[in-house]
Design a protein around this motif. Structure first.
Motif, PDB file in Angstrom:
ATOM      1  N   VAL A 137       0.833  54.412  61.333  1.00 57.23           N
ATOM      2  CA  VAL A 137       0.364  54.429  59.916  1.00 57.23           C
ATOM      3  C   VAL A 137      -0.526  55.691  60.149  1.00 57.23           C
ATOM      4  O   VAL A 137      -0.827  56.795  59.388  1.00 57.23           O
ATOM      5  N   SER A 138      -1.523  56.225  61.287  1.00 54.44           N
ATOM      6  CA  SER A 138      -1.188  57.166  61.632  1.00 54.44           C
ATOM      7  C   SER A 138      -1.236  57.454  63.228  1.00 54.44           C
ATOM      8  O   SER A 138      -0.774  57.209  63.933  1.00 54.44           O
ATOM      9  N   ASP A 139      -2.406  58.373  63.743  1.00 51.04           N
ATOM     10  CA  ASP A 139      -2.013  59.547  65.272  1.00 51.04           C
ATOM     11  C   ASP A 139      -2.769  57.839  65.976  1.00 51.04           C
ATOM     12  O   ASP A 139      -2.015  57.450  67.354  1.00 51.04           O
ATOM     13  N   TRP A 140      -3.846  57.159  65.502  1.00 47.23           N
ATOM     14  CA  TRP A 140      -4.501  56.087  65.767  1.00 47.23           C
ATOM     15  C   TRP A 140      -4.557  54.418  65.503  1.00 47.23           C
ATOM     16  O   TRP A 140      -4.984  53.565  66.712  1.00 47.23           O
ATOM     17  N   ILE A 141      -3.324  54.267  65.090  1.00 41.65           N
ATOM     18  CA  ILE A 141      -3.528  53.060  64.129  1.00 41.65           C
ATOM     19  C   ILE A 141      -1.870  52.482  63.812  1.00 41.65           C
ATOM     20  O   ILE A 141      -1.404  53.534  63.472  1.00 41.65           O
ATOM     21  N   LYS A 142      -1.377  51.495  64.221  1.00 39.88           N
ATOM     22  CA  LYS A 142      -0.314  50.925  64.008  1.00 39.88           C
ATOM     23  C   LYS A 142      -0.521  49.414  63.533  1.00 39.88           C
ATOM     24  O   LYS A 142      -1.452  48.899  64.119  1.00 39.88           O
ATOM     25  N   ALA A 143       0.654  48.841  62.350  1.00 39.27           N
ATOM     26  CA  ALA A 143       0.009  47.937  61.726  1.00 39.27           C
ATOM     27  C   ALA A 143       1.883  47.347  62.140  1.00 39.27           C
ATOM     28  O   ALA A 143       2.347  48.024  62.812  1.00 39.27           O
ATOM     29  N   GLU A 185       2.612  36.662  60.236  1.00 32.47           N
ATOM     30  CA  GLU A 185       2.017  37.573  60.850  1.00 32.47           C
ATOM     31  C   GLU A 185       1.711  38.640  60.187  1.00 32.47           C
ATOM     32  O   GLU A 185       2.410  39.143  60.619  1.00 32.47           O
ATOM     33  N   PHE A 186       0.545  39.334  60.465  1.00 32.50           N
ATOM     34  CA  PHE A 186       0.894  40.980  60.358  1.00 32.50           C
ATOM     35  C   PHE A 186      -1.202  40.993  60.493  1.00 32.50           C
ATOM     36  O   PHE A 186      -2.045  40.154  60.355  1.00 32.50           O
ATOM     37  N   GLY A 187      -0.693  42.139  60.866  1.00 36.87           N
ATOM     38  CA  GLY A 187      -2.126  42.568  61.861  1.00 36.87           C
ATOM     39  C   GLY A 187      -1.941  44.533  61.925  1.00 36.87           C
ATOM     40  O   GLY A 187      -0.961  45.370  61.894  1.00 36.87           O
ATOM     41  N   ALA A 188      -3.058  44.851  62.899  1.00 37.03           N
ATOM     42  CA  ALA A 188      -3.217  45.707  62.980  1.00 37.03           C
ATOM     43  C   ALA A 188      -3.924  46.057  64.578  1.00 37.03           C
ATOM     44  O   ALA A 188      -4.612  45.431  64.549  1.00 37.03           O
ATOM     45  N   VAL A 189      -3.115  47.385  65.150  1.00 38.15           N
ATOM     46  CA  VAL A 189      -4.310  47.859  66.233  1.00 38.15           C
ATOM     47  C   VAL A 189      -4.600  49.303  65.851  1.00 38.15           C
ATOM     48  O   VAL A 189      -3.247  49.941  65.558  1.00 38.15           O
ATOM     49  N   ALA A 190      -6.242  49.576  66.333  1.00 38.99           N
ATOM     50  CA  ALA A 190      -6.679  50.837  66.257  1.00 38.99           C
ATOM     51  C   ALA A 190      -7.062  51.239  67.645  1.00 38.99           C
ATOM     52  O   ALA A 190      -7.852  50.740  68.508  1.00 38.99           O
ATOM     53  N   MET A 198      -8.829  47.986  69.498  1.00 40.70           N
ATOM     54  CA  MET A 198      -9.070  46.504  68.698  1.00 40.70           C
ATOM     55  C   MET A 198      -8.085  45.877  67.734  1.00 40.70           C
ATOM     56  O   MET A 198      -6.852  46.907  66.998  1.00 40.70           O
ATOM     57  N   HIS A 199      -7.760  44.865  68.206  1.00 41.20           N
ATOM     58  CA  HIS A 199      -6.444  44.392  67.381  1.00 41.20           C
ATOM     59  C   HIS A 199      -6.955  43.472  65.993  1.00 41.20           C
ATOM     60  O   HIS A 199      -7.729  42.315  66.722  1.00 41.20           O
ATOM     61  N   VAL A 200      -6.506  43.090  65.090  1.00 38.66           N
ATOM     62  CA  VAL A 200      -7.011  42.083  63.810  1.00 38.66           C
ATOM     63  C   VAL A 200      -5.876  41.557  63.795  1.00 38.66           C
ATOM     64  O   VAL A 200      -4.868  42.914  63.220  1.00 38.66           O
ATOM     65  N   SER A 201      -6.100  40.626  63.233  1.00 42.93           N
ATOM     66  CA  SER A 201      -4.395  40.304  62.554  1.00 42.93           C
ATOM     67  C   SER A 201      -4.397  38.828  61.949  1.00 42.93           C
ATOM     68  O   SER A 201      -5.626  38.328  61.931  1.00 42.93           O
ATOM     69  N   TYR A 202      -3.623  38.185  61.129  1.00 46.03           N
ATOM     70  CA  TYR A 202      -3.954  37.143  60.128  1.00 46.03           C
ATOM     71  C   TYR A 202      -2.384  36.137  60.840  1.00 46.03           C
ATOM     72  O   TYR A 202      -1.730  37.098  61.040  1.00 46.03           O
ATOM     73  N   THR A 203      -2.411  35.430  60.997  1.00 50.00           N
ATOM     74  CA  THR A 203      -1.201  34.418  61.231  1.00 50.00           C
ATOM     75  C   THR A 203      -1.366  33.372  59.549  1.00 50.00           C
ATOM     76  O   THR A 203      -2.598  32.815  59.674  1.00 50.00           O
ATOM     77  N   ASP A 209       4.251  19.792  53.606  1.00 53.50           N
ATOM     78  CA  ASP A 209       2.908  19.706  54.753  1.00 53.50           C
ATOM     79  C   ASP A 209       2.135  19.348  54.279  1.00 53.50           C
ATOM     80  O   ASP A 209       1.526  19.434  55.095  1.00 53.50           O
ATOM     81  N   GLY A 210       1.630  21.338  54.284  1.00 48.61           N
ATOM     82  CA  GLY A 210       0.334  21.352  54.389  1.00 48.61           C
ATOM     83  C   GLY A 210       0.089  22.814  54.734  1.00 48.61           C
ATOM     84  O   GLY A 210       1.727  23.765  55.432  1.00 48.61           O
ATOM     85  N   SER A 211      -0.866  24.053  55.946  1.00 48.80           N
ATOM     86  CA  SER A 211      -0.616  24.820  55.367  1.00 48.80           C
ATOM     87  C   SER A 211      -2.006  25.307  56.222  1.00 48.80           C
ATOM     88  O   SER A 211      -2.756  24.083  56.764  1.00 48.80           O
ATOM     89  N   ASP A 212      -1.447  26.685  57.439  1.00 48.47           N
ATOM     90  CA  ASP A 212      -2.641  26.864  58.535  1.00 48.47           C
ATOM     91  C   ASP A 212      -2.538  27.992  57.923  1.00 48.47           C
ATOM     92  O   ASP A 212      -1.679  28.816  58.426  1.00 48.47           O
ATOM     93  N   HIS A 213      -4.095  28.679  58.373  1.00 44.34           N
ATOM     94  CA  HIS A 213      -4.078  30.019  58.647  1.00 44.34           C
ATOM     95  C   HIS A 213      -4.990  30.422  59.161  1.00 44.34           C
ATOM     96  O   HIS A 213      -6.205  29.388  59.369  1.00 44.34           O
ATOM     97  N   GLY A 214      -4.925  31.713  59.677  1.00 43.06           N
ATOM     98  CA  GLY A 214      -5.602  31.523  61.148  1.00 43.06           C
ATOM     99  C   GLY A 214      -6.098  33.407  60.786  1.00 43.06           C
ATOM    100  O   GLY A 214      -5.067  34.233  60.398  1.00 43.06           O
ATOM    101  N   ILE A 215      -7.580  33.890  61.452  1.00 44.16           N
ATOM    102  CA  ILE A 215      -7.669  35.807  61.199  1.00 44.16           C
ATOM    103  C   ILE A 215      -8.313  35.276  62.814  1.00 44.16           C
ATOM    104  O   ILE A 215      -9.510  34.730  63.356  1.00 44.16           O
ATOM    105  N   ARG A 216      -8.356  36.603  63.519  1.00 45.75           N
ATOM    106  CA  ARG A 216      -8.270  36.770  64.838  1.00 45.75           C
ATOM    107  C   ARG A 216      -8.508  38.483  64.802  1.00 45.75           C
ATOM    108  O   ARG A 216      -8.369  39.128  64.554  1.00 45.75           O
ATOM    109  N   ALA A 217      -9.951  38.352  65.714  1.00 42.42           N
ATOM    110  CA  ALA A 217      -9.641  40.041  65.613  1.00 42.42           C
ATOM    111  C   ALA A 217     -10.538  39.902  67.815  1.00 42.42           C
ATOM    112  O   ALA A 217     -11.089  38.944  68.166  1.00 42.42           O
ATOM    113  N   LYS A 218      -9.413  40.886  67.707  1.00 42.53           N
ATOM    114  CA  LYS A 218      -9.657  41.266  69.493  1.00 42.53           C
ATOM    115  C   LYS A 218     -10.052  42.388  70.314  1.00 42.53           C
ATOM    116  O   LYS A 218      -9.309  43.017  69.918  1.00 42.53           O
TER     117      LYS A 218
END
Length: 223
Positions: A137-143, A185-190, A198-203, A209-218
């Motif tokens: 996305v930029s010199d320091w962010i990658k999606a 899974e969708f996320g970005a690394v700054a 910094m890594h933020v992602s959604y899975t 049968d159902g659904s499972d969702h999660g958000i993680r920041a590292k």
């Protein structure tokens, strides 16, 4: 080695799990194609404690038993670059198994609430077919992102057979594993600095049968 503690205050119950794990990983490349494989083997020791209080009956129930688990997987994929974007169609096959020793709880008092369980074996095979992609996305962010289909075969409806002291056996059913599911899974690394990122992602998983969702920041630091 790892140690996990589980506490359920509402039922005055707790447990400790000691785990020793060993694994391997390898792979090779053929031009833009790759083949990767990995495996894990773990030995678990479980200790549980329950406090049961029913009318005038009050007992503390303890158990200690062992279990082993393992996982092997293999993946193949093909890397494609189109301008600033990277794509990778891939297919992965993995197998997970677990052996659980039988146990008999020890209880204070008459032991009316003590449970007994036979040894059990569970195994499930998973297949995942999808595509990964990433873009600067930029010199320091990658999606990055991944979409795919996951299938499951084998023990997709886990059950355990238990017996109270002097009772007939009964079956406890766990949460089912979706046999057909859409995963993403969708996320970005700054890259905050040469040493910090910094890594933020959604899975997510969606099935009938159902659904499972999660958000993680590292936050990752290098020293």
């Amino acid at each position: 080695r790892s140690r996990n503690a589980i506490t359920q205050d509402a039922r005055n119950s707790d447990g400790d799990i000691d785990t020793f794990t060993a694994g391997f990983y390898g792979g090779t490349e053929f031009g833009n194609a790759h083949l990767r494989f990995a495996g894990l083997f773990s030995q678990h020791t479980l200790e549980t404690s329950r406090e049961v209080e029913i009318l005038n009956l009050k007992e503390i129930v303890l158990a200690e038993y062992d279990a082993t688990s393992w996982q092997v997987s293999a993946e193949t994929g093909y890397h494609i670059e189109t301008g600033s974007m990277e794509w990778e169609p891939f297919a992965r096959l993995s197998h997970i198994g677990m052996d659980i020793d039988g146990f008999s709880e020890e209880a204070s008092g008459l032991g009316l609430t003590a449970l007994t369980a036979p040894s059990e074996e569970h195994s499930t095979t998973f297949g995942l077919v999808g595509v990964r992609s990433s873009i600067a996305v930029s010199d320091w962010i990658k999606a990055h992102g991944m979409v795919g289909w996951r299938g499951a075969w084998g023990d997709t409806d886990p059950t355990s057979t238990l017996t109270f002291n002097g009772s007939s056996p009964f079956i406890v059913t766990g949460a089912p594993i979706s046999e057909n599911a859409f995963v993403g899974e969708f996320g970005a690394v700054a890259q905050l600095s040469p040493q910090a990122a910094m890594h933020v992602s959604y899975t997510g998983l969606q099935s009938e049968d159902g659904s499972d969702h999660g958000i993680r920041a590292k936050l990752m630091m290098r020293f």
